[in-house]
Scaffold this motif. Structure first.
Motif, mmCIF file in Angstrom:
data_model
loop_
_atom_site.group_PDB
_atom_site.id
_atom_site.type_symbol
_atom_site.label_atom_id
_atom_site.label_comp_id
_atom_site.label_asym_id
_atom_site.label_seq_id
_atom_site.Cartn_x
_atom_site.Cartn_y
_atom_site.Cartn_z
ATOM 1 N N MET A 126 -2.484 -5.029 -5.122
ATOM 2 C CA MET A 126 -2.907 -3.886 -5.935
ATOM 3 C C MET A 126 -1.823 -2.826 -5.956
ATOM 4 O O MET A 126 -1.599 -2.192 -6.988
ATOM 5 C CB MET A 126 -4.178 -3.294 -5.353
ATOM 6 C CG MET A 126 -4.499 -2.011 -6.050
ATOM 7 S SD MET A 126 -6.196 -1.612 -5.959
ATOM 8 C CE MET A 126 -6.277 -0.459 -7.290
ATOM 9 N N HIS A 127 -1.174 -2.645 -4.809
ATOM 10 C CA HIS A 127 -0.119 -1.653 -4.787
ATOM 11 C C HIS A 127 1.025 -2.071 -5.708
ATOM 12 O O HIS A 127 1.639 -1.224 -6.350
ATOM 13 C CB HIS A 127 0.393 -1.448 -3.365
ATOM 14 C CG HIS A 127 1.079 -0.132 -3.188
ATOM 15 N ND1 HIS A 127 0.457 1.073 -3.433
ATOM 16 C CD2 HIS A 127 2.346 0.174 -2.811
ATOM 17 C CE1 HIS A 127 1.313 2.052 -3.194
ATOM 18 N NE2 HIS A 127 2.471 1.536 -2.824
ATOM 19 N N SER A 175 -4.768 2.385 -4.045
ATOM 20 C CA SER A 175 -4.054 1.257 -3.458
ATOM 21 C C SER A 175 -3.581 1.596 -2.055
ATOM 22 O O SER A 175 -3.672 0.778 -1.143
ATOM 23 C CB SER A 175 -2.874 0.847 -4.340
ATOM 24 O OG SER A 175 -2.038 1.936 -4.576
#
Lengths: 220, 102, 894
Positions: C363-364, C429
């Motif tokens: 997600m990051h 995130s």
């Protein structure tokens, strides 16, 4: 072969050998030429023993009469030859190669000596037959072989002789006076005095004046 | 005894050898030319001798004739060269004629 | 139908790159930008179509492992040891690669549009877009490839394009050097990827990702077994405690450190700012550097089985995060700060995946793509506005909020996202990463302190991140304009407006630049909402979960709250400090810098890592190069150039000395030559040899022909000739025992590449056996012990056998060697007799005794000269063991 033939063989043979040795061994060229002459005459005799009558005559005429004479002319033209300034070079090579060739030829002679071939007796001409005598080695038989069997080589030999004449003349001619003048002028333009001097000297030499006598050396 | 073909051949070989030795050993160009004549003569002798013992035709003698003619031509041209050499080097010693060297 | 879209996704940018590359210059700028943008746009549309199809499969048909697959053709098959692995060109889009593809094509499209404006004054316009398209195509091959080799093609492709684009302005040597540095450092990683790939293939018998992951999930023992090296299941070296999975993942992680700029291979990323700003945005923020994270997520089941590697990953990730953030604190160049920030954020991602939080790390990746690209593009806009070349010094900027409102707004939004301000994308995130790190406590059973340490490091790094990002923002956009950059270099690259930048009054950038900025800014704000859990519906996690492996375990209950609290605290402290120091001009930063002068210098020099590498590794490499040069000049050149030259000169010297110019010398040479000819023809040449093959004991011999030659033969070498003189040059003989003069010993060695040798041994002679091939060569012995093959020794006795002979055969005293005759092992002290026709085996080698005769021929030529020559005959013939076996097999003999 008759006894006379055997004796004559040995006479002419030994004379040929002796004169061959003389040709190669005598220091003065004129004497060597004389020795060569003797060799040719002895060979001519051997030819006669071998029923090569025309060839014997031709041998004397051409070789003895023309070639040897030419040699003698040139020897006279050249005159006495001074010994080389640095002594003789390459004695070892000379000795080795001479010995090699001598050994090879003696070996060859030794291996060829036992060769035997059947000997047919050949007739000889009588005076009555004269020019129509058609025996082996005579003029008629030989000429037939030459002009009928070997016509083309004969003509080619003629061409060869012509070429030889032209070549000899061209090589031995040297420069005419006019050519020497042109050459010296060209060299003078290039400013090379020493070379021009040499050219003038060369022009003198072509006139075949007697060269200055040597400081030392043998005179024959 | 009979004089066999071998004798003539042996004689011819010896004369050839002498001519070769003379060419290799002597320094005078004229003598070298004369040695060449010796060699040619020896070959002539061998040709004519062989022809005598095989007399079906005159091949040997005809060939010897040609050899004589060629030898004459060669001698004349060779002597012309000797004369040119003499003009250039003032000598007929073959050791002096070494300009074509390394 | 949607499967074919996969091919289109990859093919459109590739074809665009080829078209622009070949015809771009002639076609003109408009054509180039149209082709470039349209190809990526087409790719994006097809990606949307495919993703839509995936969504449909998941939501309506509830296929958990939904994936679209398109096989183009069979590329190659790897075969070895009766195993074969086929490698097709196949593109697969599943949940993971679907998201990635959308990010690549979407952000790629925005950056292409941005570049049409930003690079409009660039003379090599076509080259730039060709490279950019090629990069996009390679990145898509990387994420869509279904097997490791195809992914590796994309991996290398992006490395290549990175090099091409970093060194785009190659006339500047330092830029070109930066490109080279990127490529070389990447290569080090690629070596690891290649080895890891092959190891995985050998272990699981497949290159396909789904097959490898299946093996990891269903047969984890393959990966947890101890790692061993050795051929054909005969391990030479078993490494206890290190599993196959650990080694494979370590090798793959080496590649990730190179590609994704982790410690120790991150050094290329700061230098990569030499490339144009869109390149930095696309490659070094959004896509290429995330390839490492993608690989780990892709093979997450395998990684989950190797806790040791995961510990290393998370440690290095945390350290990298700290390193990047600490250096960013004091840097003064705009793009450099962003570069170190990228390094630091990548460290966050790796720390996350190292703790098993694959979804969080990924997600990051996703959110970082948005805000980092926005930051870089914003930096480009700023540099364009103030007329900076290469990079901008933020100490000379300031107050730009008045001149460039749009840029300022998007920049601010992205700074908030990266700092972790709540409700921006980065907040979500980062929060998930912190939660994931805390949850990994049970996984690292061998180092329970690791997860908390990493957590602390990440919090510290987050604080520093917030601080330096807002420092950057305030110094650039707040306060008064400090005049703009001083122009040092002479390269007019960013000067792409026609009008004069007389007093360099900054202005807002054109629409082609601001529109992408706005879109990315919106993404930076809202991208994070995919993780928002609303009524147990967490779209991100449930989307990706089937595609990722897991480490098991569960959240400790208060992890969420701890993470939330620490994250908020970090953001608050960081932004607060930055506001304190930089919102209004203040003396505090300068005072701190002088107070901690040493530390300040160290951070400014980026921990002097480059210098460390230069003095150690590069120095060694330079030394090696010099040594090789010396070797080349003084050994190889001498051997190949100087030596032959001198030999030729010497020979030429000899030969020229022969040209004396003297006739008698030449005549002498002729005379010697004549002599040699005469000798050759006078001496007869017999040269007997064996005709064909011997049949049983019968051998046919022939001598050479010549004029008048006569021959007679002596077959048994007793001195009397067995045949009379005749002209017949060949003779046949049935050899019997009485004819043999020696023994012929045919020795078939068992060492690698050994050919059968024949030794002749006379009666009462002996055969010398030496210990090794070297002593054999030195002492000219005839047999060396390593030709006996492995295991020739009887137990511990390593004495060499003795081989002697007598009238009737060979006598072998085995002593220390295993000697078998007719299958029975022989006693070690009793001599074994090997008669003619018998054979023994020593170890794996074989010794056969046959007979050796030496018939002679006397030749006489027409001159009566005689000469005797002889030839060796080995009979009966010994066939090679292997060819005999093959022949027997062919004949059907069992």
């Amino acid at each position: 072969m008759s006894t006379a033939g055997i004796v004559l063989f040995f006479v002419f043979g030994s004379l040929a050998l002796a004169s061959a040795v003389g040709t190669i061994a005598l220091p003065s060229p004129i004497r060597a030429a004389m020795s060569l002459l003797a060799h040719i005459v002895s060979l001519s005799g051997l030819f006669l023993l071998l029923h090569a009558h025309l060839l014997a005559a031709l041998q004397v005429l051409v070789y003895a009469g023309a070639v040897v004479v030419l040699f003698i002319f040139v020897i006279m033209l050249i005159g006495p030859v001074p010994a080389p300034p640095h002594g003789e070079r390459g004695r070892l090579i000379k000795a080795c190669s001479g010995a090699t060739m001598l050994a090879v030829s003696l070996l060859l002679a030794y291996s060829l000596l036992p060769v035997k071939a059947p000997l047919e007796s050949l007739g000889s001409c009588t005076t009555a037959e004269g020019a129509e005598c058609d025996q082996f080695g005579g003029v008629l038989a030989f000429s037939k072989s030459l002009f009928v069997g070997a016509m083309v080589p004969f003509e080619l030999i003629a061409v060869l002789l012509t070429v030889a004449v032209v070549g000899a003349v061209a090589v031995a001619r040297g420069r005419t006076a006019a050519e020497s003048r042109v050459l010296s002028m060209k060299l003078h333009e290039k400013g090379k005095e020493s070379v021009a001097e040499e050219a003038r000297e060369h022009a003198l030499a072509t006139k075949l004046t007697v060269p200055p006598p040597p400081e030392r050396g043998t005179l024959t | 005894m009979q004089i066999e073909l071998g004798h003539y051949l042996a004689l011819s070989s010896v004369i050839f050898g002498l001519g070769a030795v003379g060419f290799l050993v002597r320094r005078n160009v004229l003598v070298q030319l004369m040695s060449i004549e010796l060699m040619l003569n020896s070959v002539n002798l061998m040709l004519i001798a062989c022809n005598r013992f095989l007399p079906n035709n005159h091949a040997g003698q005809v060939f010897a004739f040609f050899v004589i003619a060629v030898a004459a031509a060669e001698a004349s041209v060779g002597l012309a060269i000797v004369i040119s050499l003499f003009r250039l080097k003032k000598t007929v010693h073959s050791d002096q004629a070494d300009s074509l060297r390394h | 139908m949607a499967e074919k879209a996969l091919l289109g996704i990859v093919l459109f940018p590739l074809l665009g790159a080829i078209a622009i590359g070949l015809f771009g210059r002639k076609a003109g700028r408009d054509a180039v930008q149209t082709i470039a943008v349209l190809s990526v746009a087409a790719s994006f549309l097809l990606a949307l179509v495919a993703f839509g199809e995936l969504l449909r499969l998941r939501l309506s048909e509830h296929k958990e492992l939904a994936a679209l697959s398109f096989t183009a053709y069979d590329w190659f098959t790897l075969t070895w040891n009766q195993r074969a692995i086929g490698v097709p060109v196949r593109f697969v889009m599943d949940a993971l690669s679907g998201v990635m593809t959308l990010v690549i094509t979407g952000i790629g499209l925005l950056i292409h549009i941005y570049s049409t404006g930003y690079m409009s004054e660039e003379p090599s316009y076509a080259r730039f877009f060709a490279y950019l398209n090629l990069f996009t195509a390679s990145m898509l091959i990387l994420v869509l490839g279904s097997n490791l080799p195809l992914m590796f093609v994309g991996w290398e492709g992006v490395g290549l394009c990175s090099y091409l684009l970093i060194g785009f302005w190659y006339e500047n040597t330092s830029y070109a050097a930066a490109g080279r540095k990127a490529f070389v450092v990447n290569r080090i990683g690629d070596f690891g990827v290649l080895l890891g790939m092959l190891l995985l293939a050998v272990a699981t018998n497949s290159f396909e990702f789904n097959a490898i992951n299946a093996v990891a999930e269903q047969r984890p023992s393959v990966f947890t077994a101890a790692f061993s090296l050795g051929p054909r299941g005969m391990p030479y070296w078993v490494v206890p405690g290190i599993s196959l999975g650990t080694v494979a993942t370590l090798l793959l992680f080496l590649g990730c450190t190179g590609k994704s700029a982790q410690l120790p291979l991150y050094v290329w990323l700061p230098d990569a700012m030499a490339g144009p700003t869109p390149v930095s945005a696309l490659i070094h923020a959004a896509t290429m550097v995330t390839a490492g994270v993608y690989l780990i997520c892709r093979l997450s089941p395998v990684f989950a089985l190797a806790p040791a590697t995961m510990a290393l990953i998370t440690t290095l990730g945390a350290l990298t995060a700290l390193l990047g953030a600490s250096v960013g604190l004091v840097q003064t160049q705009l793009k450099k700060i962003l570069a170190y920030s990228t390094v630091s954020q990548l460290g966050f991602m790796f720390a996350a995946v190292g703790c098993g939080a694959f979804a969080a790390g990924f997600m990051h990746v996703y959110t970082h793509a948005f805000f980092k690209a926005c930051l870089f593009l914003g930096a480009g806009s700023v540099m364009h506005a103030v007329g900076a070349h290469g990079d901008a010094d933020i100490r000379q900027l300031g107050g730009l909020r008045r001149y460039m409102p749009v840029t300022r707004a998007t920049f601010l939004v992205s700074c908030c996202a990266i700092a972790g301000v709540p409700l921006f994308s980065g907040f979500f995130s980062k929060d998930e990463i912190l939660v994931g790190v805390l949850s990994a406590q049970g996984y690292f059973s061998f180092a329970p302190w690791l997860a908390p340490a990493v957590f602390a490091a990440l919090v510290l790094a987050a604080t520093m991140t917030a601080f330096y990002m807002f420092r950057l923002y305030f110094l650039t956009f707040s306060g008064a304009y400090r005049g703009g950059p001083v122009h040092y270099d002479h390269y007019d690259h960013d000067d792409h407006d026609g009008h004069q930048h007389a007093a360099h009054e900054p202005h807002e950038s054109p629409a082609s630049i601001t529109v992408p900025l706005v879109i990315l800014g919106i993404g930076a704000v809202f991208a994070g909402y995919v993780w928002v859990g609303i009524a147990h519906f967490e779209p991100w996690v449930s989307w990706l979960d089937p595609a990722l492996g897991s480490i098991g375990g569960e959240h400790p209950h208060n992890a969420v709250y701890i993470a939330l609290a620490c994250g908020l605290a970090a953001a608050a402290v960081g932004i607060g400090l930055a506001t304190q120091f930089y919102f209004r001009p203040s003396e505090a930063p300068a005072r701190l810098a002088t107070q901690f002068r040493g530390l300040h210098r160290l951070l400014l020099d980026a921990w002097r890592v480059d210098r460390l590498y230069d003095s150690t590794i590069l120095a060694a490499s330079r030394f090696l190069a010099r040594a090789a040069n010396v070797f080349d000049v003084y050994v190889i050149d001498v051997l190949t150039t100087v030596l032959p030259t001198q030999i030729v000169r010497a020979v030429a010297f000899l030969f020229t000395r022969m040209q004396t110019g003297l006739v008698h010398a030449y005549g002498a040479v002729m005379a010697f030559g004549l002599l040699a000819l005469v000798v050759h023809f006078v001496v007869p040449h017999g040269d007997p040899e064996i005709v064909g093959e011997p049949e049983g004991m019968k051998v046919e011999l022939a001598a050479s022909a010549g004029l008048g030659y006569e021959y007679r033969w002596d077959f048994d070498s007793d001195g009397t000739f067995d045949t009379a003189w005749s002209g017949d040059r060949s003779a046949t003989r049935d050899f019997s025992d009485a004819d043999f003069v020696r023994f012929a010993v045919v020795f078939e060695g068992a060492s690698y590449g050994a050919h059968p040798r024949t030794l002749t041994v006379a009666p009462k002679d002996s055969v010398a056996v030496s210990g090794s091939a070297l002593t054999r060569a030195l002492t000219s012995a005839e047999i060396s012990a390593d030709e006996f093959g492995p295991g020739w020794q009887h137990g511990e006795d390593n004495r060499l056998p003795q081989i002697s002979s007598d009238q009737d055969g060979l006598l072998i005293t085995p002593r220390g060697a295993r000697v078998r005759k007719n299958g029975t092992m022989q006693a070690s002290e009793k001599p074994v007799r090997v008669a003619r026709g018998e054979s023994v085996t020593i170890g794996f080698s074989r010794l056969t005794v046959t007979g050796y005769a030496r018939p002679r021929v006397q030749v006489r030529n027409g001159f009566g000269i005689e000469r005797t020559q002889s030839v060796g005959v080995v009979v009966p013939k010994v066939t090679r063991r292997l060819t005999a076996q093959v022949a027997a097999a062919r004949a059907g003999v069992p």
